[in-house]
Design a protein around this motif. Sequence first.
Motif, PDB file in Angstrom:
ATOM      1  N   THR A   1     -87.899  31.750 -46.500  1.00 35.54           N
ATOM      2  CA  THR A   1     -89.095  31.189 -45.875  1.00 35.54           C
ATOM      3  C   THR A   1     -90.173  30.728 -46.845  1.00 35.54           C
ATOM      4  O   THR A   1     -91.134  30.084 -46.423  1.00 35.54           O
ATOM      5  CB  THR A   1     -89.745  32.185 -44.902  1.00 35.54           C
ATOM      6  N   ASN A   2     -90.061  31.087 -48.112  1.00 36.66           N
ATOM      7  CA  ASN A   2     -91.060  30.689 -49.105  1.00 36.66           C
ATOM      8  C   ASN A   2     -92.472  31.065 -48.686  1.00 36.66           C
ATOM      9  O   ASN A   2     -93.393  30.248 -48.741  1.00 36.66           O
ATOM     10  CB  ASN A   2     -90.980  29.192 -49.384  1.00 36.66           C
ATOM     11  N   GLY A   3     -92.649  32.290 -48.222  1.00 36.49           N
ATOM     12  CA  GLY A   3     -93.977  32.778 -47.887  1.00 36.49           C
ATOM     13  C   GLY A   3     -94.418  32.563 -46.449  1.00 36.49           C
ATOM     14  O   GLY A   3     -95.478  33.043 -46.053  1.00 36.49           O
ATOM     15  N   ARG A   4     -93.635  31.824 -45.667  1.00 36.53           N
ATOM     16  CA  ARG A   4     -94.005  31.651 -44.257  1.00 36.53           C
ATOM     17  C   ARG A   4     -93.798  32.962 -43.515  1.00 36.53           C
ATOM     18  O   ARG A   4     -92.961  33.773 -43.882  1.00 36.53           O
ATOM     19  CB  ARG A   4     -93.123  30.570 -43.607  1.00 36.53           C
ATOM     20  N   PRO A   5     -94.520  33.166 -42.422  1.00 34.78           N
ATOM     21  CA  PRO A   5     -94.320  34.375 -41.617  1.00 34.78           C
ATOM     22  C   PRO A   5     -92.916  34.406 -41.003  1.00 34.78           C
ATOM     23  O   PRO A   5     -92.292  33.361 -40.800  1.00 34.78           O
ATOM     24  CB  PRO A   5     -95.367  34.252 -40.505  1.00 34.78           C
ATOM     25  N   VAL A   6     -92.457  35.604 -40.711  1.00 34.36           N
ATOM     26  CA  VAL A   6     -91.162  35.817 -40.067  1.00 34.36           C
ATOM     27  C   VAL A   6     -91.419  36.613 -38.799  1.00 34.36           C
ATOM     28  O   VAL A   6     -92.202  37.562 -38.790  1.00 34.36           O
ATOM     29  CB  VAL A   6     -90.197  36.570 -40.998  1.00 34.36           C
ATOM     30  N   GLN A   7     -90.747  36.218 -37.719  1.00 34.55           N
ATOM     31  CA  GLN A   7     -90.899  36.899 -36.435  1.00 34.55           C
ATOM     32  C   GLN A   7     -89.533  37.316 -35.915  1.00 34.55           C
ATOM     33  O   GLN A   7     -88.621  36.502 -35.825  1.00 34.55           O
ATOM     34  CB  GLN A   7     -91.566  35.972 -35.426  1.00 34.55           C
ATOM     35  N   LEU A   8     -89.411  38.592 -35.591  1.00 29.52           N
ATOM     36  CA  LEU A   8     -88.224  39.098 -34.912  1.00 29.52           C
ATOM     37  C   LEU A   8     -88.583  39.226 -33.445  1.00 29.52           C
ATOM     38  O   LEU A   8     -89.512  39.951 -33.083  1.00 29.52           O
ATOM     39  CB  LEU A   8     -87.808  40.464 -35.470  1.00 29.52           C
ATOM     40  N   MET A   9     -87.870  38.499 -32.600  1.00 31.00           N
ATOM     41  CA  MET A   9     -88.073  38.589 -31.154  1.00 31.00           C
ATOM     42  C   MET A   9     -86.874  39.321 -30.564  1.00 31.00           C
ATOM     43  O   MET A   9     -85.747  38.862 -30.699  1.00 31.00           O
ATOM     44  CB  MET A   9     -88.234  37.201 -30.551  1.00 31.00           C
ATOM     45  N   VAL A  10     -87.135  40.461 -29.948  1.00 33.48           N
ATOM     46  CA  VAL A  10     -86.085  41.298 -29.382  1.00 33.48           C
ATOM     47  C   VAL A  10     -86.191  41.236 -27.864  1.00 33.48           C
ATOM     48  O   VAL A  10     -87.236  41.545 -27.294  1.00 33.48           O
ATOM     49  CB  VAL A  10     -86.218  42.756 -29.867  1.00 33.48           C
ATOM     50  N   ASN A  11     -85.112  40.835 -27.233  1.00 33.42           N
ATOM     51  CA  ASN A  11     -85.083  40.733 -25.773  1.00 33.42           C
ATOM     52  C   ASN A  11     -84.203  41.832 -25.197  1.00 33.42           C
ATOM     53  O   ASN A  11     -83.106  42.068 -25.681  1.00 33.42           O
ATOM     54  CB  ASN A  11     -84.507  39.383 -25.328  1.00 33.42           C
ATOM     55  N   CYS A  12     -84.706  42.488 -24.185  1.00 31.58           N
ATOM     56  CA  CYS A  12     -83.893  43.387 -23.381  1.00 31.58           C
ATOM     57  C   CYS A  12     -84.238  43.097 -21.927  1.00 31.58           C
ATOM     58  O   CYS A  12     -84.868  42.082 -21.638  1.00 31.58           O
ATOM     59  CB  CYS A  12     -84.091  44.852 -23.772  1.00 31.58           C
ATOM     60  N   TRP A  13     -83.837  43.927 -21.013  1.00 30.79           N
ATOM     61  CA  TRP A  13     -84.037  43.569 -19.606  1.00 30.79           C
ATOM     62  C   TRP A  13     -85.487  43.728 -19.159  1.00 30.79           C
ATOM     63  O   TRP A  13     -86.066  42.874 -18.527  1.00 30.79           O
ATOM     64  CB  TRP A  13     -83.082  44.363 -18.717  1.00 30.79           C
ATOM     65  N   TYR A  14     -86.098  44.871 -19.502  1.00 31.77           N
ATOM     66  CA  TYR A  14     -87.480  45.125 -19.084  1.00 31.77           C
ATOM     67  C   TYR A  14     -88.499  44.941 -20.211  1.00 31.77           C
ATOM     68  O   TYR A  14     -89.679  44.821 -19.965  1.00 31.77           O
ATOM     69  CB  TYR A  14     -87.637  46.539 -18.514  1.00 31.77           C
ATOM     70  N   GLY A  15     -88.046  44.996 -21.468  1.00 28.39           N
ATOM     71  CA  GLY A  15     -88.941  44.808 -22.596  1.00 28.39           C
ATOM     72  C   GLY A  15     -89.678  46.048 -23.044  1.00 28.39           C
ATOM     73  O   GLY A  15     -90.580  45.975 -23.849  1.00 28.39           O
ATOM     74  N   ARG A  16     -89.268  47.224 -22.548  1.00 24.93           N
ATOM     75  CA  ARG A  16     -89.979  48.459 -22.908  1.00 24.93           C
ATOM     76  C   ARG A  16     -89.105  49.514 -23.558  1.00 24.93           C
ATOM     77  O   ARG A  16     -89.615  50.383 -24.247  1.00 24.93           O
ATOM     78  CB  ARG A  16     -90.553  49.114 -21.644  1.00 24.93           C
ATOM     79  N   HIS A  17     -87.819  49.506 -23.315  1.00 23.84           N
ATOM     80  CA  HIS A  17     -86.995  50.641 -23.711  1.00 23.84           C
ATOM     81  C   HIS A  17     -86.047  50.347 -24.863  1.00 23.84           C
ATOM     82  O   HIS A  17     -85.881  51.167 -25.743  1.00 23.84           O
ATOM     83  CB  HIS A  17     -86.198  51.138 -22.498  1.00 23.84           C
ATOM     84  N   ARG A  18     -85.418  49.188 -24.862  1.00 23.07           N
ATOM     85  CA  ARG A  18     -84.451  48.876 -25.903  1.00 23.07           C
ATOM     86  C   ARG A  18     -85.012  47.927 -26.942  1.00 23.07           C
ATOM     87  O   ARG A  18     -84.571  47.918 -28.074  1.00 23.07           O
ATOM     88  CB  ARG A  18     -83.186  48.261 -25.299  1.00 23.07           C
ATOM     89  N   GLY A  19     -85.964  47.106 -26.582  1.00 25.06           N
ATOM     90  CA  GLY A  19     -86.453  46.090 -27.500  1.00 25.06           C
ATOM     91  C   GLY A  19     -87.856  46.331 -27.988  1.00 25.06           C
ATOM     92  O   GLY A  19     -88.539  45.393 -28.349  1.00 25.06           O
ATOM     93  N   VAL A  20     -88.274  47.566 -28.043  1.00 29.50           N
ATOM     94  CA  VAL A  20     -89.662  47.853 -28.395  1.00 29.50           C
ATOM     95  C   VAL A  20     -89.853  47.842 -29.903  1.00 29.50           C
ATOM     96  O   VAL A  20     -89.022  48.325 -30.651  1.00 29.50           O
ATOM     97  CB  VAL A  20     -90.092  49.206 -27.803  1.00 29.50           C
ATOM     98  N   ASP A  21     -90.994  47.318 -30.321  1.00 32.13           N
ATOM     99  CA  ASP A  21     -91.338  47.243 -31.739  1.00 32.13           C
ATOM    100  C   ASP A  21     -91.229  48.614 -32.399  1.00 32.13           C
ATOM    101  O   ASP A  21     -91.622  49.603 -31.826  1.00 32.13           O
ATOM    102  CB  ASP A  21     -92.779  46.800 -31.936  1.00 32.13           C
ATOM    103  N   ARG A  22     -90.748  48.620 -33.625  1.00 38.11           N
ATOM    104  CA  ARG A  22     -90.776  49.806 -34.494  1.00 38.11           C
ATOM    105  C   ARG A  22     -90.231  51.059 -33.805  1.00 38.11           C
ATOM    106  O   ARG A  22     -90.877  52.095 -33.798  1.00 38.11           O
ATOM    107  CB  ARG A  22     -92.205  50.050 -34.966  1.00 38.11           C
ATOM    108  N   THR A  23     -89.050  50.966 -33.242  1.00 38.94           N
ATOM    109  CA  THR A  23     -88.550  52.094 -32.456  1.00 38.94           C
ATOM    110  C   THR A  23     -87.773  53.118 -33.243  1.00 38.94           C
ATOM    111  O   THR A  23     -87.609  54.231 -32.769  1.00 38.94           O
ATOM    112  CB  THR A  23     -87.647  51.608 -31.312  1.00 38.94           C
ATOM    113  N   THR A  24     -87.282  52.813 -34.410  1.00 37.29           N
ATOM    114  CA  THR A  24     -86.383  53.758 -35.063  1.00 37.29           C
ATOM    115  C   THR A  24     -86.862  54.149 -36.448  1.00 37.29           C
ATOM    116  O   THR A  24     -87.570  53.411 -37.114  1.00 37.29           O
ATOM    117  CB  THR A  24     -84.973  53.155 -35.220  1.00 37.29           C
TER     118      THR A  24
END
Length: 122
Positions: free
Chosen positions: A86-109
């Motif tokens: 990316t040469n310094g550009r921001p990077v975004q990880l978008m995690v999709n699950c069914w409800y967005g609260r249980h499997r795809g939550v930021d910083r879960t592990t």
Amino acid sequence: MTTDMFIDSSGARWQDPPPPRYRAAVLTINLTNALLNPPDDPALADVVVRQTGRDADLRDYVLSTPGAAGIVDDAVHELTALLAATNGRPVQLMVNCWYGRHRGVDRTTARHAAHERIPRMA
């Protein structure tokens, strides 16, 4: 120079994902069918209403899915490559699950917390 990394989760059920971050290189991971879904387990029905993937019991439940460690490892490798390109550009990880609260939550592990310290690209 540091590179910003953003991690966003969303629920496919709501069909309203967060917008891409400005100028960010985006990696999207769809977990709707890849990991155990806590709301589908009748034994957890009362608990999951109050919890997210940041709660240890729920996090451990989701990460007990066969293949979960491989999904995390693959994401880290892909993000590392994306950061390098990316040469310094921001990077975004978008995690999709069914409800967005249980499997795809930021910083879960704990593994993910270690991966947050991916060396910044200069």
